[in-house]
Design an enzyme around this catalytic site. Sequence first.
Site, mmCIF file in Angstrom:
data_model
loop_
_atom_site.group_PDB
_atom_site.id
_atom_site.type_symbol
_atom_site.label_atom_id
_atom_site.label_comp_id
_atom_site.label_asym_id
_atom_site.label_seq_id
_atom_site.Cartn_x
_atom_site.Cartn_y
_atom_site.Cartn_z
ATOM 1 N N LYS A 157 0.860 -1.176 0.000
ATOM 2 C CA LYS A 157 0.000 0.000 0.000
ATOM 3 C C LYS A 157 0.896 1.226 0.000
ATOM 4 C CE LYS A 157 -3.653 2.362 2.534
ATOM 5 N NZ LYS A 157 -4.616 2.267 3.627
ATOM 6 N N LYS A 200 1.467 9.834 5.929
ATOM 7 C CA LYS A 200 1.511 8.399 6.230
ATOM 8 C C LYS A 200 2.789 7.736 5.709
ATOM 9 C CE LYS A 200 -3.507 7.809 6.744
ATOM 10 N NZ LYS A 200 -4.650 6.881 6.571
ATOM 11 N N LYS A 233 -2.075 -1.484 -3.859
ATOM 12 C CA LYS A 233 -2.961 -0.324 -3.800
ATOM 13 C C LYS A 233 -2.153 0.951 -3.886
ATOM 14 C CE LYS A 233 -6.078 1.880 -0.604
ATOM 15 N NZ LYS A 233 -6.672 1.860 0.692
HETATM 16 C C1 PBG Z 1 -7.040 3.678 5.437
HETATM 17 C C2 PBG Z 1 -7.542 3.384 4.077
HETATM 18 C C3 PBG Z 1 -7.429 4.265 2.989
HETATM 19 C C4 PBG Z 1 -8.062 3.665 1.901
HETATM 20 C C5 PBG Z 1 -8.564 2.431 2.333
HETATM 21 N N1 PBG Z 1 -8.223 2.269 3.690
HETATM 22 C C6 PBG Z 1 -6.858 5.625 2.905
HETATM 23 C C7 PBG Z 1 -5.589 5.943 3.536
HETATM 24 O O1 PBG Z 1 -4.689 5.117 3.695
HETATM 25 O O2 PBG Z 1 -5.453 7.105 3.914
HETATM 26 C C8 PBG Z 1 -8.163 4.304 0.541
HETATM 27 C C9 PBG Z 1 -9.175 3.786 -0.399
HETATM 28 C C10 PBG Z 1 -9.461 4.682 -1.543
HETATM 29 O O3 PBG Z 1 -8.837 5.752 -1.745
HETATM 30 O O4 PBG Z 1 -10.363 4.328 -2.318
HETATM 31 N N2 PBG Z 1 -6.918 2.678 6.353
#
Ligand code: PBG
Length: 325
Positions: free
Chosen positions: A194, A216, A247
Site C-alpha cells: 500500500k 503516512k 494499492k
Molecule cells: C485507510 C484506508 C485508505 C483507503 C482504504 N483504507 C486511505 C488511507 O490510507 O489514507 C483508501 C481507499 C481509496 O482511496 O479508495 N486505512
Amino acid sequence: MRIRPRRNRANSSVRGMVRETRISLEQLVYPLFLLEDRNAVQPILSMPGISRFGLEKLMVEVDECMNAGVTNFILFPAVDEKYKDKYASYSLDASNFYLTAIRELKKRFPEAIFISDVALDPYSSDGHDGLVIDNQIVNDETLPILSAMAVAQAEAGFDIIGPSDMMDGRVGEIRDALDDQGFVNVGIMSYTAKYASAFYGPFREALDSAPKSGDKKTYQMDYANSKEALREAELDEEEGADFLMVKPALCYLDVIRDLSNYSSLPIAAYNVSGEYAMLKAAAERGWIDYDKAMPEMLTSIARSGASVILTYFAKEYAQKFHSRS
Ligand code: PBG
C-alpha cells in the site's frame, strides 16, 4: 508476408476468440461506506455515483448489486468525531454501528462476501492508521489493537479481514488472534503493498479520516519502490495472508505484475477513490468516453495479474456490461 497478426483482429468474432483477459463479476469487490444513522444517504461530492449510506439504505444498495451480479463487498465506517479517541476504542465496541451492520447484512445476504477494514484511522482522533505516541506512529503497540479489532469483526460475521494499516508484523498477529479465538476459516486480505498515494484523497473526504498532522509516509510505501513490495509480499505470505493486495492499482500495474509472478497467492488490486474520481471528472466534461475507458481500466488491472479487483466501478460495470436479462 507469411505472418500477419492482423488476421486475428479481422472481426469481433475472432477477436473474442483470442481475447486473453475477461472481467468476471465474481472477481469484483464493491467498496461501501457506512453511516451510523440508519436512514441517511450522503453523496460523496468527489466520487459521483458513490454515497455514504445508513444501514437501511445500504441494504438496498447491496440488494441492487446482488441483482446485478456483484456479490463481494468491502465495508468502511464513517465514524462521527464524538466516538474518536487515541486508541480507536470505538472499533472494539461490539454494539458499534459497523459491527451491528455486518451482523444484519450477513443475516440478510448470507451468500455475499463481506471484507472488513482493519486500521485505526476511521476511529482515531489522530487520523493515523496506527497509535500515535509523541508524534510517532508506533508499530508494536498498535498490533494488539489491530488484532482485537480483527477478532471483533470476525465475531460479528465478516468473511475476510482486511488490514489496511501497513504496520509491520500485523498479518501474523491477526492470524494468531483469529486462530486462538477459533476463527480458523476467516481469511486475511492483506494490504501488502500500500503506497503513500495522493489518489486516496476522495476516500479520506468520504470518511473524514485524513491525518490530523503529518502524513503516512513512515508506514505506507514510497511510490518510487517496487522491490520493497516483494519484501512485503514475502513477509505477508510467511505470516499467513490469504490474498496479497496492491494499492492503488493504475499507477502500480508493474507492482501487480511483479507480485503475481512472484507469489502463488491470489493478487488483489484496489482501484482507489482518486482513480475513480479522475475518470468521472473527465467524463463529466466530455473529455473522455467513459463507457469505453472504464472497462479498459478494469481489464488492464486484470491483465497485469490481479485476480481480485476492488473498484467503485463494480456496480456500474455490472449493470452496463453484464446485463443479466
Ligand atoms: C485507510 C484506508 C485508505 C483507503 C482504504 N483504507 C486511505 C488511507 O490510507 O489514507 C483508501 C481507499 C481509496 O482511496 O479508495 N486505512
